[in-house]
Design a protein around this motif. Structure first.
Motif, PDB file in Angstrom:
ATOM      1  N   MET A 108       0.845  -1.204   0.000  1.00 31.07           N
ATOM      2  CA  MET A 108       0.000   0.000   0.000  1.00 31.07           C
ATOM      3  C   MET A 108       0.873   1.245   0.000  1.00 31.07           C
ATOM      4  SD  MET A 108      -2.830   1.559   0.047  1.00 31.07           S
ATOM      5  CE  MET A 108      -3.239   3.250   0.336  1.00 31.07           C
ATOM      6  N   ASN A 109       1.794   1.284   0.973  1.00 34.33           N
ATOM      7  CA  ASN A 109       2.685   2.430   1.079  1.00 34.33           C
ATOM      8  C   ASN A 109       3.567   2.541  -0.164  1.00 34.33           C
ATOM      9  OD1 ASN A 109       3.781   4.642   2.263  1.00 34.33           O
ATOM     10  ND2 ASN A 109       5.337   3.484   3.379  1.00 34.33           N
ATOM     11  N   LYS A 110       3.981   1.389  -0.656  1.00 35.65           N
ATOM     12  CA  LYS A 110       4.837   1.360  -1.837  1.00 35.65           C
ATOM     13  C   LYS A 110       4.077   1.887  -3.049  1.00 35.65           C
ATOM     14  CE  LYS A 110       8.319  -1.725  -3.650  1.00 35.65           C
ATOM     15  NZ  LYS A 110       8.698  -3.101  -3.900  1.00 35.65           N
ATOM     16  N   GLU A 111       2.809   1.506  -3.103  1.00 33.26           N
ATOM     17  CA  GLU A 111       1.984   1.923  -4.229  1.00 33.26           C
ATOM     18  C   GLU A 111       1.731   3.428  -4.166  1.00 33.26           C
ATOM     19  OE1 GLU A 111      -1.570  -0.507  -4.680  1.00 33.26           O
ATOM     20  OE2 GLU A 111      -2.442   1.197  -5.757  1.00 33.26           O
ATOM     21  N   LEU A 112       1.478   3.893  -2.934  1.00 37.40           N
ATOM     22  CA  LEU A 112       1.251   5.321  -2.708  1.00 37.40           C
ATOM     23  C   LEU A 112       2.468   6.124  -3.168  1.00 37.40           C
ATOM     24  CD1 LEU A 112      -1.041   6.952  -1.073  1.00 37.40           C
ATOM     25  CD2 LEU A 112       0.683   7.130   0.699  1.00 37.40           C
ATOM     26  N   LYS A 113       3.631   5.622  -2.771  1.00 39.45           N
ATOM     27  CA  LYS A 113       4.875   6.291  -3.116  1.00 39.45           C
ATOM     28  C   LYS A 113       5.079   6.308  -4.633  1.00 39.45           C
ATOM     29  CE  LYS A 113       8.710   5.802  -0.382  1.00 39.45           C
ATOM     30  NZ  LYS A 113       9.871   5.071   0.108  1.00 39.45           N
ATOM     31  N   HIS A 114       4.807   5.151  -5.228  1.00 38.33           N
ATOM     32  CA  HIS A 114       4.970   5.025  -6.666  1.00 38.33           C
ATOM     33  C   HIS A 114       4.070   6.033  -7.403  1.00 38.33           C
ATOM     34  CE1 HIS A 114       5.763   3.104 -10.505  1.00 38.33           C
ATOM     35  NE2 HIS A 114       4.463   3.103 -10.731  1.00 38.33           N
ATOM     36  N   ASN A 115       2.786   6.079  -6.981  1.00 42.87           N
ATOM     37  CA  ASN A 115       1.840   7.020  -7.608  1.00 42.87           C
ATOM     38  C   ASN A 115       2.318   8.456  -7.462  1.00 42.87           C
ATOM     39  OD1 ASN A 115       0.112   5.037  -8.365  1.00 42.87           O
ATOM     40  ND2 ASN A 115      -1.232   5.254  -6.564  1.00 42.87           N
ATOM     41  N   PHE A 116       2.771   8.750  -6.261  1.00 41.69           N
ATOM     42  CA  PHE A 116       3.214  10.116  -5.973  1.00 41.69           C
ATOM     43  C   PHE A 116       4.389  10.510  -6.854  1.00 41.69           C
ATOM     44  CE2 PHE A 116       6.125  12.905  -3.619  1.00 41.69           C
ATOM     45  CZ  PHE A 116       5.322  14.015  -3.477  1.00 41.69           C
ATOM     46  N   VAL A 117       5.373   9.638  -6.918  1.00 41.07           N
ATOM     47  CA  VAL A 117       6.576   9.955  -7.698  1.00 41.07           C
ATOM     48  C   VAL A 117       6.229  10.128  -9.181  1.00 41.07           C
ATOM     49  CG1 VAL A 117       8.821   9.072  -8.438  1.00 41.07           C
ATOM     50  CG2 VAL A 117       8.169   8.917  -6.056  1.00 41.07           C
ATOM     51  N   GLU A 118       5.321   9.278  -9.667  1.00 42.82           N
ATOM     52  CA  GLU A 118       4.905   9.401 -11.066  1.00 42.82           C
ATOM     53  C   GLU A 118       4.234  10.756 -11.320  1.00 42.82           C
ATOM     54  OE1 GLU A 118       4.219   6.573 -13.702  1.00 42.82           O
ATOM     55  OE2 GLU A 118       6.166   6.047 -12.841  1.00 42.82           O
ATOM     56  N   LEU A 119       3.323  11.123 -10.405  1.00 44.35           N
ATOM     57  CA  LEU A 119       2.608  12.395 -10.543  1.00 44.35           C
ATOM     58  C   LEU A 119       3.580  13.577 -10.476  1.00 44.35           C
ATOM     59  CD1 LEU A 119      -0.602  11.909  -8.377  1.00 44.35           C
ATOM     60  CD2 LEU A 119      -0.552  12.632 -10.760  1.00 44.35           C
ATOM     61  N   LEU A 120       4.508  13.473  -9.547  1.00 42.78           N
ATOM     62  CA  LEU A 120       5.475  14.554  -9.354  1.00 42.78           C
ATOM     63  C   LEU A 120       6.363  14.697 -10.589  1.00 42.78           C
ATOM     64  CD1 LEU A 120       6.192  16.447  -6.926  1.00 42.78           C
ATOM     65  CD2 LEU A 120       8.253  15.082  -6.721  1.00 42.78           C
ATOM     66  N   GLU A 121       6.745  13.561 -11.132  1.00 46.78           N
ATOM     67  CA  GLU A 121       7.613  13.613 -12.318  1.00 46.78           C
ATOM     68  C   GLU A 121       6.885  14.327 -13.462  1.00 46.78           C
ATOM     69  OE1 GLU A 121       9.794  11.349 -15.766  1.00 46.78           O
ATOM     70  OE2 GLU A 121       7.692  11.218 -15.242  1.00 46.78           O
ATOM     71  N   THR A 122       5.608  14.028 -13.613  1.00 49.93           N
ATOM     72  CA  THR A 122       4.824  14.652 -14.677  1.00 49.93           C
ATOM     73  C   THR A 122       4.666  16.157 -14.458  1.00 49.93           C
ATOM     74  OG1 THR A 122       3.551  12.624 -14.592  1.00 49.93           O
ATOM     75  CG2 THR A 122       2.705  14.360 -16.023  1.00 49.93           C
ATOM     76  N   HIS A 123       4.417  16.534 -13.197  1.00 51.30           N
ATOM     77  CA  HIS A 123       4.103  17.942 -12.920  1.00 51.30           C
ATOM     78  C   HIS A 123       5.281  18.714 -12.365  1.00 51.30           C
ATOM     79  CE1 HIS A 123      -0.196  17.418 -13.617  1.00 51.30           C
ATOM     80  NE2 HIS A 123      -0.112  16.294 -12.950  1.00 51.30           N
ATOM     81  N   GLN A 124       6.478  18.177 -12.454  1.00 55.07           N
ATOM     82  CA  GLN A 124       7.623  18.798 -11.779  1.00 55.07           C
ATOM     83  C   GLN A 124       7.904  20.224 -12.224  1.00 55.07           C
ATOM     84  OE1 GLN A 124      11.695  17.599 -13.153  1.00 55.07           O
ATOM     85  NE2 GLN A 124      10.626  15.764 -13.812  1.00 55.07           N
ATOM     86  N   ASN A 125       7.458  20.559 -13.436  1.00 55.27           N
ATOM     87  CA  ASN A 125       7.769  21.912 -13.910  1.00 55.27           C
ATOM     88  C   ASN A 125       7.148  22.989 -13.014  1.00 55.27           C
ATOM     89  OD1 ASN A 125       9.223  23.511 -15.645  1.00 55.27           O
ATOM     90  ND2 ASN A 125       7.492  23.800 -17.059  1.00 55.27           N
TER      91      ASN A 125
END
Lengths: 164, 211
Positions: free
Chosen positions: A1-18
């Motif tokens: 669960m925590n791993k999945e949460l982290k994964h989702n977060f990092v993906e979202l952050l990578e997309t919106h990092q600008n």
């Protein structure tokens, strides 16, 4: 669960990092400080992420956390240099003068924006992000009318900085 | 055209000097330590609690005679017992208030609200410090008074003092205590002043928009 949460977060952050890069661009003026603030915003976003609900857009949510970190939470680390002193910048602007080339003009504009205070920068940021006054007022916690008035004052201030 | 509109055209472009981070770059960032003022404030409040608790119990553990004296006072004197109970209740109350105000700080609030919650937390710590300084002042003055009354040698010496000498002795004790309290107060002013300088400035700027 925590791993999945982290994964989702990092993906979202990578997309919106600008978005974060843009906040850092306004509030810092050297490479180290930029990375430092980027790091702090990322931590704050990650800490708040479990409470993030899909009802807000991830990017909108990022604006809030990003600006709050830059304006209020962030403590400049020792290795980063404080903002350039006002006179130094003013001198450079007048020496460079207005050049016709777009790049030169942008450089001067960024420098002028850097001379605004933290709150003014936040309004400029939201304005540049095409946020309407209702969103600006919600993010800053001021009334819509006051946001509008302040924005006009900032524009005037920028004009004065550019044409002293 | 407006200056900001010129800037807007360039605004969304990614800048080459800040390379696009990959997910592999972002993962380690999540484990780095935050250096936010809320965290610093949290540590200060913990240190504050611990410091004043230690200050109040150190004499109890280091000096045997003091311990004996205190024990006899506590068993014989209900006023002292009640005072101690009161001071622990105050500490518990502050722990609760600190916990509550720290909980209320949310990075997803609007800018003004966030600043207000931090200022509120700082106020809780401030009241705790004021309370402790006031207590320190009172107990130093009262302590001196009781020491004189309960110590026959000392009271004997004092009895031989002229009124003027008594006054001077009293003034010295009070003055010394006042300086002690003032120095600690100054230290706090400096500590919070430095830590929250930017926050206070920005909060003032936001408040200014309302008038």
């Amino acid at each position: 669960m925590n791993k999945e949460l982290k994964h989702n977060f990092v993906e979202l952050l990578e997309t919106h990092q600008n978005i974060i890069h843009k906040v850092c661009r306004l509030y810092t003026n050297n490479y180290d400080a930029h990375n430092d603030l980027f790091q702090e915003i990322t931590i704050q976003l990650w800490k708040a992420y479990p409470k993030f609900r899909g009802d807000a857009k991830f990017s909108t949510w990022m604006y809030r956390v990003g600006l709050n970190t830059a304006i209020t939470l962030y403590r400049k680390s020792k290795r980063t240099i404080d903002t350039q002193d006002f006179e130094g910048v003013a001198f450079k602007i007048s020496a460079e003068a207005y050049d016709d080339t777009e790049e030169q003009q942008l450089k001067i504009l960024y420098k002028a924006v850097h001379q605004l205070n933290d709150i003014e920068k936040a309004l400029v940021f939201l304005y540049l992000e095409d946020k309407n006054y209702s969103e600006i007022s919600e993010t800053m916690g001021i009334s819509e009318v006051n946001a509008r008035v302040k924005m006009n004052r900032i524009k005037t201030k920028l004009k004065t900085i550019l044409n002293p | 055209m407006d200056e900001l509109d010129i800037l807007k055209k360039d605004w969304h472009k990614e800048k080459p000097e800040h390379k696009k981070l990959s997910t592999q770059d972002i993962y380690p960032m999540l484990h780095k330590k935050s250096s936010s003022i809320v965290k610093t404030l949290f540590y200060i409040s913990i240190a504050e609690l611990v410091f004043w608790i230690i200050i109040s119990i150190i004499p109890y553990f280091t000096s045997n005679s003091y311990k004996k004296q205190l024990d006899s006072v506590y068993t014989n004197d209900y006023v002292f017992g009640a005072l101690t109970a009161f001071s622990y209740a105050i500490i518990l109350l502050f722990i609760y208030l600190l916990f509550k105000s720290h909980k209320a700080i949310s990075v997803t609030d609007n800018a003004k609200k966030l600043m207000e919650s931090i200022i509120k937390t700082r106020k809780v710590i401030k009241y705790y410090v004021i309370y402790n300084l006031a207590m320190a002042f009172i107990s130093m003055v009262l302590g001196t008074y009781f020491a004189i009354v309960h110590n026959p040698e000392l009271s004997n010496t004092i009895a031989h003092f002229s009124d003027k000498q008594k006054l001077i002795a009293f003034a010295i004790v009070t003055g010394f205590t006042a300086v002690f309290v003032f120095v600690i107060w100054l230290f706090y002013k400096l500590l919070y002043g430095l830590l929250l300088k930017r926050l206070n400035r920005n909060y003032k700027e936001l408040k200014k928009l309302e008038v």
